[in-house]
Write a protein that holds these residues in place. Structure first.
Motif, PDB file in Angstrom:
ATOM      1  N   GLN A  79      53.270  53.250  38.982  1.00 14.23           N
ATOM      2  CA  GLN A  79      54.485  53.079  39.772  1.00 14.23           C
ATOM      3  C   GLN A  79      54.431  51.778  40.560  1.00 14.23           C
ATOM      4  O   GLN A  79      55.421  51.040  40.656  1.00 14.23           O
ATOM      5  CB  GLN A  79      54.670  54.264  40.709  1.00 14.23           C
ATOM      6  N   ARG A  80      53.283  51.488  41.116  1.00 15.34           N
ATOM      7  CA  ARG A  80      53.131  50.262  41.902  1.00 15.34           C
ATOM      8  C   ARG A  80      53.166  49.021  41.002  1.00 15.34           C
ATOM      9  O   ARG A  80      53.505  47.933  41.468  1.00 15.34           O
ATOM     10  CB  ARG A  80      51.837  50.296  42.698  1.00 15.34           C
ATOM     11  N   ALA A  81      52.808  49.176  39.733  1.00 15.54           N
ATOM     12  CA  ALA A  81      52.796  48.038  38.816  1.00 15.54           C
ATOM     13  C   ALA A  81      54.201  47.470  38.611  1.00 15.54           C
ATOM     14  O   ALA A  81      54.350  46.300  38.268  1.00 15.54           O
ATOM     15  CB  ALA A  81      52.194  48.447  37.472  1.00 15.54           C
ATOM     16  N   GLY A  82      55.223  48.308  38.839  1.00 15.68           N
ATOM     17  CA  GLY A  82      56.596  47.836  38.692  1.00 15.68           C
ATOM     18  C   GLY A  82      57.137  47.179  39.943  1.00 15.68           C
ATOM     19  O   GLY A  82      58.277  46.704  39.946  1.00 15.68           O
ATOM     20  N   GLN A  83      56.340  47.138  40.987  1.00 16.18           N
ATOM     21  CA  GLN A  83      56.776  46.561  42.251  1.00 16.18           C
ATOM     22  C   GLN A  83      56.247  45.143  42.392  1.00 16.18           C
ATOM     23  O   GLN A  83      55.337  44.722  41.690  1.00 16.18           O
ATOM     24  CB  GLN A  83      56.288  47.423  43.421  1.00 16.18           C
ATOM     25  N   ALA A  84      56.829  44.422  43.317  1.00 18.75           N
ATOM     26  CA  ALA A  84      56.380  43.052  43.585  1.00 18.75           C
ATOM     27  C   ALA A  84      55.051  43.072  44.313  1.00 18.75           C
ATOM     28  O   ALA A  84      54.620  44.090  44.845  1.00 18.75           O
ATOM     29  CB  ALA A  84      57.429  42.322  44.429  1.00 18.75           C
ATOM     30  N   GLY A  85      54.392  41.949  44.327  1.00 20.15           N
ATOM     31  CA  GLY A  85      53.144  41.827  45.083  1.00 20.15           C
ATOM     32  C   GLY A  85      51.927  42.003  44.210  1.00 20.15           C
ATOM     33  O   GLY A  85      51.490  41.068  43.554  1.00 20.15           O
ATOM     34  N   GLN A  86      51.381  43.230  44.194  1.00 20.45           N
ATOM     35  CA  GLN A  86      50.133  43.485  43.471  1.00 20.45           C
ATOM     36  C   GLN A  86      50.382  44.197  42.141  1.00 20.45           C
ATOM     37  O   GLN A  86      49.535  44.938  41.657  1.00 20.45           O
ATOM     38  CB  GLN A  86      49.194  44.315  44.351  1.00 20.45           C
ATOM     39  N   GLY A  87      51.560  43.979  41.526  1.00 20.20           N
ATOM     40  CA  GLY A  87      51.909  44.670  40.291  1.00 20.20           C
ATOM     41  C   GLY A  87      50.911  44.448  39.171  1.00 20.20           C
ATOM     42  O   GLY A  87      50.558  45.381  38.448  1.00 20.20           O
ATOM     43  N   GLY A  88      50.472  43.196  38.993  1.00 19.24           N
ATOM     44  CA  GLY A  88      49.523  42.903  37.917  1.00 19.24           C
ATOM     45  C   GLY A  88      48.216  43.632  38.097  1.00 19.24           C
ATOM     46  O   GLY A  88      47.682  44.241  37.150  1.00 19.24           O
ATOM     47  N   LEU A  89      47.683  43.615  39.317  1.00 16.35           N
ATOM     48  CA  LEU A  89      46.430  44.302  39.594  1.00 16.35           C
ATOM     49  C   LEU A  89      46.599  45.807  39.467  1.00 16.35           C
ATOM     50  O   LEU A  89      45.739  46.497  38.917  1.00 16.35           O
ATOM     51  CB  LEU A  89      45.924  43.939  40.990  1.00 16.35           C
ATOM     52  N   ALA A  90      47.721  46.338  39.956  1.00 18.83           N
ATOM     53  CA  ALA A  90      47.954  47.781  39.876  1.00 18.83           C
ATOM     54  C   ALA A  90      48.030  48.243  38.425  1.00 18.83           C
ATOM     55  O   ALA A  90      47.477  49.287  38.062  1.00 18.83           O
ATOM     56  CB  ALA A  90      49.237  48.151  40.625  1.00 18.83           C
ATOM     57  N   GLY A  91      48.706  47.478  37.579  1.00 15.52           N
ATOM     58  CA  GLY A  91      48.789  47.834  36.165  1.00 15.52           C
ATOM     59  C   GLY A  91      47.436  47.801  35.492  1.00 15.52           C
ATOM     60  O   GLY A  91      47.104  48.684  34.688  1.00 15.52           O
TER      61      GLY A  91
END
Length: 219
Positions: A79-91
């Motif tokens: 869910q966080r990967a679709g958000q701005a900021g740390q999306g790449g790391l979260a994915g």
């Protein structure tokens, strides 16, 4: 040496808590996963630190074969990967947790595929400690799949990253992992050399976990 404990005695910073819970989680995975969940839920936490907390929590829960718990963490990261900021790391972190889950269920081919995707998705500006975490995780999964040459290659890269960080317990842990890979490959002289180095570093850092598990062991 005195074992590391999850219970806080002071008010450390969020970064200090993350690093201490990562270290302590090797011996106390369940209690540290609970602490990491609480830390990740703290609204005062920076987003990058929240992702780190979820990554560490998911890895611990997957290692405990807590499929539902680890899957829930992976979903939070997705869910966080679709958000701005740390999306790449979260994915990337979500893929790492799913790779660990697949490995624990015996599907090492899927685990290797997801871990490769995780490494590719890891942002190029990822912190040195996250580059080490992902490299060591991929080595662990390749080792489980009996891909010893790949595991050795990644262990050597992890060794370089750990030595650059200069944290003794991490340096000891990576040497212990590399010693195990060399032992599996039948290179016992090199394995013993690395085990001695790991013991010296574990003693230096007061790391009872590494000292207890030195020598040929499961990862």
């Amino acid at each position: 040496a005195q074992a590391t404990d999850c219970r806080a005695t002071e008010r450390p910073t969020a970064s200090e808590q993350l690093l201490e819970l990562e270290r302590a989680g090797r011996a106390q995975p369940r209690s540290c996963a609970i602490r990491l969940a609480a830390l990740a839920a703290d609204p005062r936490l920076e987003e990058a630190q929240r992702v780190d907390a979820l990554l560490l929590q998911g890895w611990l829960l997957a290692g405990l074969s807590d499929m539902a718990g680890a899957d829930a963490v992976a979903r939070q990261l997705e869910q966080r990967a679709g958000q701005a900021g740390q999306g790449g790391l979260a994915g990337a972190a979500a893929l790492l947790v799913r790779a660990r889950l697949a490995e624990q269920s015996g599907d090492t081919a899927q685990a290797s595929a997801w871990m490769e995707q995780a490494r590719l998705r890891l942002p190029t500006d990822a912190s040195p400690v996250n580059r080490l975490r992902f490299t060591a995780a991929q080595s662990h999964i390749h080792n489980s799949a009996s891909r010893l040459q790949d595991s050795l290659r990644l262990d050597h890269h992890a060794l370089k990253l750990a030595d650059e960080l200069g944290v003794a317990w991490r340096q000891a842990e990576v040497r212990n992992d590399l010693a195990y890979s060399y032992h599996q490959a039948g290179q016992d002289e090199q394995a013993r050399k690395l085990s001695r180095e790991a013991m010296n570093l574990a003693t230096q850092s007061g790391d009872a976990m590494i000292a207890t598990h030195l020598g040929p062991r499961g990862r």
